[in-house]
Motif scaffolding. Structure first.
Motif, PDB file in Angstrom:
ATOM      1  N   ILE A 110       0.820  -1.248   0.054  1.00 22.04           N
ATOM      2  CA  ILE A 110       0.080   0.022  -0.074  1.00 22.04           C
ATOM      3  C   ILE A 110       0.858   1.247  -0.201  1.00 22.04           C
ATOM      4  O   ILE A 110       0.659   2.146  -0.733  1.00 22.04           O
ATOM      5  CB  ILE A 110      -0.785  -0.103   1.233  1.00 22.04           C
ATOM      6  N   VAL A 111       1.819   1.285   0.774  1.00 23.92           N
ATOM      7  CA  VAL A 111       2.791   2.387   1.198  1.00 23.92           C
ATOM      8  C   VAL A 111       3.541   2.695  -0.319  1.00 23.92           C
ATOM      9  O   VAL A 111       3.558   3.724  -0.667  1.00 23.92           O
ATOM     10  CB  VAL A 111       3.675   2.083   2.160  1.00 23.92           C
ATOM     11  N   LYS A 112       3.920   1.500  -1.121  1.00 28.03           N
ATOM     12  CA  LYS A 112       4.732   1.484  -2.245  1.00 28.03           C
ATOM     13  C   LYS A 112       3.770   2.411  -3.341  1.00 28.03           C
ATOM     14  O   LYS A 112       4.254   3.163  -4.202  1.00 28.03           O
ATOM     15  CB  LYS A 112       5.131   0.234  -2.721  1.00 28.03           C
ATOM     16  N   SER A 113       2.401   2.155  -3.524  1.00 25.60           N
ATOM     17  CA  SER A 113       1.362   2.609  -4.223  1.00 25.60           C
ATOM     18  C   SER A 113       1.041   3.890  -3.781  1.00 25.60           C
ATOM     19  O   SER A 113       1.313   4.498  -5.035  1.00 25.60           O
ATOM     20  CB  SER A 113      -0.048   1.662  -4.132  1.00 25.60           C
ATOM     21  N   MET A 114       1.276   4.089  -2.786  1.00 25.79           N
ATOM     22  CA  MET A 114       0.867   5.678  -2.105  1.00 25.79           C
ATOM     23  C   MET A 114       2.126   6.532  -2.764  1.00 25.79           C
ATOM     24  O   MET A 114       2.063   7.779  -3.264  1.00 25.79           O
ATOM     25  CB  MET A 114       0.878   5.689  -0.652  1.00 25.79           C
ATOM     26  N   LEU A 115       3.136   5.953  -2.691  1.00 21.01           N
ATOM     27  CA  LEU A 115       4.494   6.571  -3.018  1.00 21.01           C
ATOM     28  C   LEU A 115       4.621   6.834  -4.594  1.00 21.01           C
ATOM     29  O   LEU A 115       5.142   7.805  -4.965  1.00 21.01           O
ATOM     30  CB  LEU A 115       5.641   5.892  -2.717  1.00 21.01           C
ATOM     31  N   GLU A 116       3.737   6.049  -5.254  1.00 23.78           N
ATOM     32  CA  GLU A 116       3.696   6.369  -6.633  1.00 23.78           C
ATOM     33  C   GLU A 116       3.127   7.793  -7.108  1.00 23.78           C
ATOM     34  O   GLU A 116       3.772   8.303  -8.149  1.00 23.78           O
ATOM     35  CB  GLU A 116       2.793   5.289  -7.455  1.00 23.78           C
ATOM     36  N   HIS A 117       2.217   8.410  -6.030  1.00 22.42           N
ATOM     37  CA  HIS A 117       1.861   9.470  -6.516  1.00 22.42           C
ATOM     38  C   HIS A 117       2.876  10.758  -6.412  1.00 22.42           C
ATOM     39  O   HIS A 117       2.958  11.583  -7.357  1.00 22.42           O
ATOM     40  CB  HIS A 117       1.074  10.009  -5.103  1.00 22.42           C
ATOM     41  N   SER A 118       3.834  10.613  -5.255  1.00 26.02           N
ATOM     42  CA  SER A 118       4.826  11.591  -5.197  1.00 26.02           C
ATOM     43  C   SER A 118       6.069  11.348  -6.054  1.00 26.02           C
ATOM     44  O   SER A 118       6.714  12.395  -6.321  1.00 26.02           O
ATOM     45  CB  SER A 118       5.351  11.823  -3.917  1.00 26.02           C
ATOM     46  N   ARG A 119       6.246  10.204  -6.509  1.00 21.66           N
ATOM     47  CA  ARG A 119       7.524   9.929  -7.471  1.00 21.66           C
ATOM     48  C   ARG A 119       7.260  10.797  -8.584  1.00 21.66           C
ATOM     49  O   ARG A 119       6.495  11.138  -9.297  1.00 21.66           O
ATOM     50  CB  ARG A 119       7.520   8.656  -7.762  1.00 21.66           C
ATOM     51  N   GLY A 120       8.492  11.513  -8.982  1.00 19.96           N
ATOM     52  CA  GLY A 120       8.514  12.457 -10.148  1.00 19.96           C
ATOM     53  C   GLY A 120       8.098  11.376 -11.434  1.00 19.96           C
ATOM     54  O   GLY A 120       7.995  10.511 -11.385  1.00 19.96           O
ATOM     55  N   VAL A 121       8.054  12.281 -12.495  1.00 21.28           N
ATOM     56  CA  VAL A 121       7.783  11.481 -13.753  1.00 21.28           C
ATOM     57  C   VAL A 121       8.926  10.480 -13.968  1.00 21.28           C
ATOM     58  O   VAL A 121       9.958  10.683 -14.629  1.00 21.28           O
ATOM     59  CB  VAL A 121       7.787  12.624 -15.039  1.00 21.28           C
ATOM     60  N   SER A 122       8.621   9.462 -13.770  1.00 23.49           N
ATOM     61  CA  SER A 122       9.498   8.243 -13.746  1.00 23.49           C
ATOM     62  C   SER A 122       9.708   7.632 -15.328  1.00 23.49           C
ATOM     63  O   SER A 122      10.473   7.519 -15.786  1.00 23.49           O
ATOM     64  CB  SER A 122       9.511   7.057 -13.067  1.00 23.49           C
ATOM     65  N   GLY A 123       8.345   7.524 -15.766  1.00 23.80           N
ATOM     66  CA  GLY A 123       8.213   6.969 -17.010  1.00 23.80           C
ATOM     67  C   GLY A 123       8.773   7.953 -18.315  1.00 23.80           C
ATOM     68  O   GLY A 123       8.243   9.139 -18.130  1.00 23.80           O
ATOM     69  N   GLU A 124       9.631   7.418 -19.101  1.00 20.13           N
ATOM     70  CA  GLU A 124      10.057   8.585 -20.079  1.00 20.13           C
ATOM     71  C   GLU A 124       9.020   8.555 -21.098  1.00 20.13           C
ATOM     72  O   GLU A 124       8.078   7.555 -21.243  1.00 20.13           O
ATOM     73  CB  GLU A 124      11.527   8.171 -20.793  1.00 20.13           C
ATOM     74  N   ARG A 125       8.834   9.643 -21.820  1.00 23.41           N
ATOM     75  CA  ARG A 125       7.858   9.947 -22.741  1.00 23.41           C
ATOM     76  C   ARG A 125       8.348   9.574 -24.051  1.00 23.41           C
ATOM     77  O   ARG A 125       9.393   9.788 -24.440  1.00 23.41           O
ATOM     78  CB  ARG A 125       7.392  11.438 -22.669  1.00 23.41           C
ATOM     79  N   ARG A 126       7.428   9.179 -24.990  1.00 23.86           N
ATOM     80  CA  ARG A 126       8.007   8.641 -26.409  1.00 23.86           C
ATOM     81  C   ARG A 126       6.636   8.761 -27.292  1.00 23.86           C
ATOM     82  O   ARG A 126       5.546   8.588 -26.560  1.00 23.86           O
ATOM     83  CB  ARG A 126       8.809   7.921 -26.459  1.00 23.86           C
ATOM     84  N   GLY A 127       6.776   8.876 -28.517  1.00 23.38           N
ATOM     85  CA  GLY A 127       5.380   8.800 -29.278  1.00 23.38           C
ATOM     86  C   GLY A 127       5.067   7.205 -29.393  1.00 23.38           C
ATOM     87  O   GLY A 127       5.687   6.447 -29.512  1.00 23.38           O
ATOM     88  N   VAL A 128       3.717   7.241 -29.051  1.00 28.14           N
ATOM     89  CA  VAL A 128       3.052   5.947 -28.726  1.00 28.14           C
ATOM     90  C   VAL A 128       1.784   5.897 -29.760  1.00 28.14           C
ATOM     91  O   VAL A 128       1.189   6.623 -29.769  1.00 28.14           O
ATOM     92  CB  VAL A 128       2.661   5.722 -27.238  1.00 28.14           C
ATOM     93  N   ASP A 129       1.788   4.448 -30.361  1.00 31.65           N
ATOM     94  CA  ASP A 129       0.433   4.227 -31.040  1.00 31.65           C
ATOM     95  C   ASP A 129      -0.505   3.786 -29.958  1.00 31.65           C
ATOM     96  O   ASP A 129      -0.496   2.814 -29.079  1.00 31.65           O
ATOM     97  CB  ASP A 129       0.594   2.892 -31.759  1.00 31.65           C
ATOM     98  N   LEU A 130      -1.263   4.588 -29.560  1.00 25.12           N
ATOM     99  CA  LEU A 130      -2.309   4.553 -28.311  1.00 25.12           C
ATOM    100  C   LEU A 130      -3.281   3.236 -28.447  1.00 25.12           C
ATOM    101  O   LEU A 130      -3.432   2.567 -27.551  1.00 25.12           O
ATOM    102  CB  LEU A 130      -3.378   5.882 -28.048  1.00 25.12           C
ATOM    103  N   ASN A 131      -3.753   3.155 -29.753  1.00 20.53           N
ATOM    104  CA  ASN A 131      -4.432   1.961 -30.091  1.00 20.53           C
ATOM    105  C   ASN A 131      -3.846   0.665 -29.494  1.00 20.53           C
ATOM    106  O   ASN A 131      -4.222  -0.235 -29.050  1.00 20.53           O
ATOM    107  CB  ASN A 131      -4.958   1.669 -31.347  1.00 20.53           C
ATOM    108  N   ALA A 132      -2.457   0.459 -29.981  1.00 21.32           N
ATOM    109  CA  ALA A 132      -1.545  -0.762 -29.512  1.00 21.32           C
ATOM    110  C   ALA A 132      -1.383  -0.786 -28.005  1.00 21.32           C
ATOM    111  O   ALA A 132      -1.503  -1.893 -27.610  1.00 21.32           O
ATOM    112  CB  ALA A 132      -0.340  -0.647 -30.431  1.00 21.32           C
ATOM    113  N   LEU A 133      -1.310   0.367 -27.394  1.00 23.85           N
ATOM    114  CA  LEU A 133      -0.945   0.411 -26.009  1.00 23.85           C
ATOM    115  C   LEU A 133      -2.259  -0.096 -25.245  1.00 23.85           C
ATOM    116  O   LEU A 133      -2.030  -0.766 -24.236  1.00 23.85           O
ATOM    117  CB  LEU A 133      -0.582   1.796 -25.609  1.00 23.85           C
ATOM    118  N   ILE A 134      -3.411   0.532 -25.740  1.00 25.20           N
ATOM    119  CA  ILE A 134      -4.611  -0.015 -25.216  1.00 25.20           C
ATOM    120  C   ILE A 134      -4.980  -1.489 -25.172  1.00 25.20           C
ATOM    121  O   ILE A 134      -5.254  -2.362 -24.464  1.00 25.20           O
ATOM    122  CB  ILE A 134      -5.886   0.848 -25.617  1.00 25.20           C
ATOM    123  N   GLU A 135      -4.733  -1.993 -26.492  1.00 29.51           N
ATOM    124  CA  GLU A 135      -4.868  -3.417 -26.963  1.00 29.51           C
ATOM    125  C   GLU A 135      -4.116  -4.370 -26.038  1.00 29.51           C
ATOM    126  O   GLU A 135      -4.615  -5.348 -25.312  1.00 29.51           O
ATOM    127  CB  GLU A 135      -4.528  -3.686 -28.315  1.00 29.51           C
TER     128      GLU A 135
END
Lengths: 134, 558
Positions: B375-400
């Motif tokens: 639970i604490v780990k999930s809670m900390l996900e809130h405050s953690r900075g943008v950890s995931g790097e951004r890139r151009g993504v095919d949203l349909n594929a990601l959703i699938e």
């Protein structure tokens, strides 16, 4: 041949935890454990010399007075070749980056995975040292 | 008559002159009529006075004639007296009379110069009478009284008779003239009166007509303009004033029409502005509400992270020492085994039982400690900075990918679980810049929730007609990408809709959900990606989450 591990943390139970976790290795004479409860304390102990041979320092970051990163900086100026691992509850990118810039060998987040830590520590053992059991 | 009247009024209205000019012309016309009336009256007066002058002249003529008659008689009388009395005084008197007579005859010539023939005869007889009287005077002077008497009878008397007859003729003629003159004067006076009356009536009528026409050509349009202004005041800008006037009123009407048009346009603009202001206000209120919600979420997130940090350290110790204690207990068991073996059976049983309970308790501490740590780990996900790097993504594929992962995960947990998946992906969905891992978490979360809700309804409903379904729709708009995740599960009651994104809010039984899934998803969508997440639901019908991700993300909020 016994080597020393130096743990710096302001919380006294951390020393207790390490002592218990490494009780077998200490009993078998693989490691000798040294503890300091502040950065200043750690620098003092380093200055007066740690015996037997010190192979790694594990330091907390959030500490009153001199914090872990400042301590890291000081240590690296005096003992550039001594590996220092930072151990912290705050695994954010900023601290991670600063620790890496200051020459930290590793960045561990609490709770410490002791099995993995022990695995990592093996690489600092002198070649002649007997294989540490699990 | 009415048409004629209207044509007249319209005609006056159409005259391209100012009302002032029209009024001036009308007044001038009336003045001219009055002058004409005066002139006619004067002429009638003139003719009457001419007639009167003629009558007076005739009266004078008659008087002169009568004077001559009198003179004649008087002459005869004087001569007769002289014949009787036979003295010098009588004779003188007769001669004086003759002289006076002469004057009167002379005057006749002035008074009745048109009666030339008769006058000549009168003069002739007068001369004859003068001669006879002189003859008699001579005879009397000579003492020949008888002869004078004889002359009186034979000569003077006939001449006097002739004179009397002639003057009578003249008097009669003049009197006839006078009667005719009076008749003519009366007739012409009547005619003149008629003319004056007719003229007066005519000019009065004409003046009234002029005044009425002009005033109607002014008052009518004024009334129309006034009525139109009232309608404009009441907000009706559609009609125009239609008047024929080409004067100031025409200009005024044109002005009013133009003003009305402009007012109408302004009114329309104003209405449009008002509508768009209303819409803007509505949007603003919605934005404000979502801002407040976001602010609430953000502060809750910070609070959560703070609490998590504070709890994490002691929890680490609990977990560490608990697992260490399990180890130590094992070692203790091993070390004390030979000693324990020496104890009697009851004591051994007590030791073994206690050790087992201790081990069990420590394992429970470790297990629940791990739960708390998760639970604490999930809670900390809130405050953690943008950890995931951004890139151009095919949203349909990601959703699938997330959909498959969630589906198989759910199946792995509960083999009886099944659901129909419906996909409606926009075909031309260009790549979008986002943090793929974070967004995958969001979708896993939404799909997991959807599966849970649909499954719960399936298990609660006894009827076979219910078919659990989860549909995913992606749509591209110009500025954003929209993803809808809809399940036909149990739905969300309105009263808990607002709490949905709060940390630790869960409807799942204790231990099944942390209450952080939607809270974290909310942060990822709104804070990290600058998007929005909205929920629509009907209890017992459906729940639909709509995520909008802007194509150009201004900045992640962290």
């Amino acid at each position: 041949m016994t080597v020393s591990i130096f743990v710096v943390d302001d919380e006294s139970d951390v020393a207790e935890l390490f002592r218990q976790r490494f009780r077998r290795e200490v009993r078998q004479g693989t490691y000798a454990m040294h503890f300091a409860n502040s950065g200043e304390d750690a620098l003092g102990k380093l200055a007066s010399g740690i015996e037997p041979q010190l192979i790694v320092i594990l330091s907390d970051i959030n500490m009153p007075g001199m914090d872990g990163l400042q301590l890291l900086d000081e240590i690296k100026q005096r003992f550039p070749d001594l590996p220092v691992m930072m151990v912290t509850a705050y695994g954010d990118d900023d601290r991670r980056r600063r620790a890496s810039e200051l020459g930290a060998f590793e960045f561990l987040t609490k709770p410490v995975d002791f099995d993995r830590l022990k695995e990592q520590l093996r690489q600092f053992l002198p070649a002649s040292s007997p294989e540490a059991p699990h | 008559m009415k048409h004629l009247d209207k044509a007249l009024v319209d005609g006056v209205a159409r005259l391209p002159f100012q009302v002032q000019t029209k009024l001036l012309v009308a007044f001038l016309a009336i003045v001219v009529l009055l002058i004409a009336l005066g002139a006619v009256g004067l002429q009638v007066l003139n003719s009457v006075s001419g007639q009167t002058a003629r009558l007076i002249q005739l009266e004078r003529k008659i008087a002169a004639y009568r004077q001559v008659q009198e003179d004649t008689l008087s002459q005869l009388y004087h001569v007769s007296s002289a014949l009787l009395i036979n003295d010098e005084r009588s004779l003188d008197s007769a001669l004086r009379q003759l002289n006076d007579f002469g004057y009167d005859v002379d005057r006749l010539q002035y008074v009745a110069k048109d009666e030339v023939a008769v006058l000549a005869k009168v003069r002739e007889n007068y001369d004859a009478l003068v001669a006879v009287v002189h003859k008699q005077v001579d005879q009397i002077h000579a003492g020949r009284i008888d002869a004078a008497r004889e002359t009186q009878n034979s000569e003077a008397q006939p001449v006097a008779r002739t004179l009397e007859r002639l003057t009578n003729e003249l008097v009669n003629e003049a009197e006839a003239d006078m009667v005719a003159g009076i008749d003519a004067s009366e007739a012409s006076s009547r005619t003149a009166q008629l003319w004056v009356i007719l003229f007066a009536l005519g000019s009065t009528g004409l003046a009234l007509l002029l005044g009425r026409t002009i005033s109607r050509s002014v008052v009518g349009p004024l009334g129309e303009i006034e009525a139109r202004l009232s309608r404009i005041a009441a907000g009706d800008f559609d009609q125009h004033i239609a008047i024929a006037n080409r004067d100031e009123l025409g200009a005024l009407a044109a002005n009013v029409n133009r003003t009305s048009d402009q007012l109408g346009k302004l009114y329309q603009d104003l209405a449009q502005a008002r509508d768009s202001a209303r819409a803007a206000l509505r949007d603003l209120r919605a934005a404000q509400a979502s801002l407040i919600q976001a602010e609430k979420m953000a502060s809750l997130g910070q609070l959560t992270a703070g609490i998590a940090h504070e709890i994490k350290n002691p929890l680490n110790f609990v977990n560490n020492f608990a697992s260490l204690s399990v180890e130590l207990l094992g070692e203790l068991k091993e070390t004390t085994a030979p000693a324990i073996a020496t104890l009697d059976e009851d004591q051994r049983a007590v030791v073994a039982d206690t050790t087992e309970l201790l081990t069990g308790n420590l394992e429970k501490i470790v297990e629940h400690g791990q739960r708390a740590d998760n639970i604490v780990k999930s809670m900390l996900e809130h405050s953690r900075g943008v950890s995931g790097e951004r890139r151009g993504v095919d949203l349909n594929a990601l959703i699938e990918e997330a959909l498959n992962l969630a589906y198989h995960g759910a199946r792995a947990q509960d083999s009886s679980f099944n659901i129909t998946l419906e996909r409606d992906y926009a075909t031309s969905l260009a790549e979008i810049e986002l943090a793929p891992q974070e967004m995958t978490r969001v979708f896993l979360n939404l799909f997991g929730n959807g599966f849970y809700a649909a499954d719960k309804r399936a298990k609660a409903s006894s009827s076979n007609g219910y078919r659990p379904t989860l549909s995913v729709t992606t749509r591209a708009t110009e500025a954003a990408v929209e993803v809808r995740v809809r399940d036909n599960g149990i739905g969300i009651p309105p009263e808990i809709k607002t709490k949905l994104f709060q940390p630790f809010f869960t409807t799942k039984p204790a231990g099944e959900g942390t209450g952080l899934g939607l809270s974290i998803s909310y942060d990822i969508v709104t804070q990290q990606h600058g998007g929005t997440i909205q929920v629509d639901s009907q209890v017992g019908e459906f729940t639909e989450f709509t995520i909008r991700l802007p194509r150009t993300q201004s900045a992640a909020a962290h």
